[in-house]
Motif scaffolding. Structure first.
Motif, PDB file in Angstrom:
ATOM      1  N   ASP A   1       0.816  -1.214   0.000  1.00  0.00           N
ATOM      2  CA  ASP A   1       0.000   0.000   0.000  1.00  0.00           C
ATOM      3  C   ASP A   1       0.851   1.266   0.000  1.00  0.00           C
ATOM      4  OD1 ASP A   1      -2.294  -1.496  -0.026  1.00  0.00           O
ATOM      5  OD2 ASP A   1      -2.741  -1.251   2.108  1.00  0.00           O
ATOM      6  N   SER A   2       2.091   1.162   0.461  1.00  0.00           N
ATOM      7  CA  SER A   2       2.964   2.340   0.523  1.00  0.00           C
ATOM      8  C   SER A   2       3.768   2.547  -0.763  1.00  0.00           C
ATOM      9  CB  SER A   2       3.934   2.200   1.707  1.00  0.00           C
ATOM     10  OG  SER A   2       4.936   1.232   1.428  1.00  0.00           O
ATOM     11  N   LEU A   3       3.650   1.614  -1.700  1.00  0.00           N
ATOM     12  CA  LEU A   3       4.387   1.681  -2.960  1.00  0.00           C
ATOM     13  C   LEU A   3       3.525   2.325  -4.051  1.00  0.00           C
ATOM     14  CD1 LEU A   3       6.045  -1.835  -2.766  1.00  0.00           C
ATOM     15  CD2 LEU A   3       7.319   0.312  -3.028  1.00  0.00           C
ATOM     16  N   PRO A   4       4.143   2.775  -5.135  1.00  0.00           N
ATOM     17  CA  PRO A   4       3.357   3.358  -6.234  1.00  0.00           C
ATOM     18  C   PRO A   4       2.311   2.369  -6.757  1.00  0.00           C
ATOM     19  CG  PRO A   4       5.691   3.804  -6.537  1.00  0.00           C
ATOM     20  CD  PRO A   4       5.600   2.850  -5.372  1.00  0.00           C
ATOM     21  N   GLY A   5       1.149   2.882  -7.124  1.00  0.00           N
ATOM     22  CA  GLY A   5       0.043   2.022  -7.564  1.00  0.00           C
ATOM     23  C   GLY A   5       0.145   1.638  -9.024  1.00  0.00           C
ATOM     24  N   THR A   6       1.245   1.005  -9.405  1.00  0.00           N
ATOM     25  CA  THR A   6       1.457   0.625 -10.798  1.00  0.00           C
ATOM     26  C   THR A   6       1.010  -0.809 -11.045  1.00  0.00           C
ATOM     27  OG1 THR A   6       3.698  -0.211 -10.388  1.00  0.00           O
ATOM     28  CG2 THR A   6       3.478   2.151 -10.876  1.00  0.00           C
ATOM     29  N   GLU A   7       0.893  -1.165 -12.312  1.00  0.00           N
ATOM     30  CA  GLU A   7       0.542  -2.533 -12.682  1.00  0.00           C
ATOM     31  C   GLU A   7       1.615  -3.518 -12.218  1.00  0.00           C
ATOM     32  OE1 GLU A   7      -1.305  -5.907 -14.262  1.00  0.00           O
ATOM     33  OE2 GLU A   7      -2.055  -3.945 -13.666  1.00  0.00           O
ATOM     34  N   GLU A   8       2.878  -3.100 -12.282  1.00  0.00           N
ATOM     35  CA  GLU A   8       3.969  -3.974 -11.827  1.00  0.00           C
ATOM     36  C   GLU A   8       3.828  -4.300 -10.340  1.00  0.00           C
ATOM     37  OE1 GLU A   8       7.885  -3.016 -14.512  1.00  0.00           O
ATOM     38  OE2 GLU A   8       7.273  -1.516 -13.022  1.00  0.00           O
ATOM     39  N   ILE A   9       3.531  -3.303  -9.548  1.00  0.00           N
ATOM     40  CA  ILE A   9       3.376  -3.533  -8.109  1.00  0.00           C
ATOM     41  C   ILE A   9       2.165  -4.420  -7.845  1.00  0.00           C
ATOM     42  CG2 ILE A   9       2.933  -2.438  -5.883  1.00  0.00           C
ATOM     43  CD1 ILE A   9       5.776  -2.008  -6.944  1.00  0.00           C
ATOM     44  N   ARG A  10       1.088  -4.215  -8.617  1.00  0.00           N
ATOM     45  CA  ARG A  10      -0.093  -5.078  -8.461  1.00  0.00           C
ATOM     46  C   ARG A  10       0.260  -6.529  -8.741  1.00  0.00           C
ATOM     47  NH1 ARG A  10      -3.502  -8.021 -10.819  1.00  0.00           N
ATOM     48  NH2 ARG A  10      -2.501  -7.751 -12.852  1.00  0.00           N
TER      49      ARG A  10
END
Length: 260
Positions: A236-245
């Motif tokens: 939740d603290s990381l950028p909301g990118t597709e990679e993080i998802r």
């Protein structure tokens, strides 16, 4: 190991750490951080050991490993004012040298001395050496799990408090800049541990800690990580990118498979 021996070690450890107490608030904060960390890791390693039905003698031995696992941190911080091994020296090896210099373990049987020092030496390695004998491997994995569990707890707690600036004691002094390093994303998606040398900013530190999930050895530890939501809090603290998802999805699949 007998309970009386463990109690003797606890008394020695308390006196040893107090020798590094300082009137300098910055130094004192670092010393107390690791003193409190050690106390919690001792509790965690006993919890893991009990989940495995280890006998009392092995629980005492495991707690002694936890008590001494970060012994080198105190001299490291007092000398270098950092917990970054690359900017100072390997704190695990420093801790083993401190134990040997003081002769703390001299009264133990050779097997127990070797188990303690080997477990300390291996606790901060990216990977354990291959083909370790069963008993040394057990204690090395116990301390690696207990150590990671507490670091995750402290780290995610700082994220929840939404501190204005990352605590340099918790982020290795990395800049809190946007983005993250693609190599760490690749590691996570391939189910691999990340390397400290690849970290460029605070987000990379978060990704590296997420990769620790692939190195959790015991169901009790994984259950605690899931119960406390450590993975979700970091994601939740990381950028909301597709990679993080995709990283989050990969980690949740892995944890579900290990729990099953």
């Amino acid at each position: 190991m007998h309970r009386e021996e463990l109690q003797t070690f606890k008394g020695w450890f308390k006196q040893y750490v107090q020798g590094f107490y300082s009137d300098d608030p910055a130094v004192q904060a670092g010393i107390r951080l690791k003193e409190e960390h050690t106390r919690r890791v001792c509790t965690a390693i006993v919890g893991i050991g009990r989940s495995l039905d280890l006998p009392p003698e092995d629980l005492h031995l495991a707690e002694a490993v936890a008590l001494f696992h970060d012994l080198g941190r105190f001299r490291q911080y007092a000398t270098y004012h950092t917990f970054n091994d690359r900017r100072s020296e390997n704190h695990a090896l420093l801790g083993v040298r401190e134990l040997e210099r003081a002769g703390v373990l001299a009264g133990l049987p050779e097997e127990e001395r070797n188990l303690i020092t080997m477990s300390i030496e291996y606790h901060n390695l990216r990977d354990l050496p291959g083909k370790l004998p069963e008993r040394p491997a057990l204690f090395a994995r116990l301390i690696r799990d207990a150590d990671k569990l507490d670091i995750l707890q402290v780290f995610t707690g700082s994220l929840e408090r939404k501190e204005a600036a990352p605590n340099p004691l918790l982020n290795s002094g990395l800049p809190d800049t946007p983005g993250y390093s693609p190599v760490l994303i690749r590691n996570l998606l391939q189910g691999e541990l990340c390397n400290y040398s690849d970290m460029k900013n605070f987000n990379d530190r978060k990704l590296l800690m997420l990769s620790w999930i692939y190195d959790i050895n015991f169901p009790w530890t994984l259950a605690e990580i899931r119960r406390n939501g450590h993975v979700e809090k970091i994601l939740d603290s990381l950028p909301g990118t597709e990679e993080i998802r995709r990283v989050g999805e990969r980690l949740h699949i892995f944890m579900a498979s290990r729990s099953a």
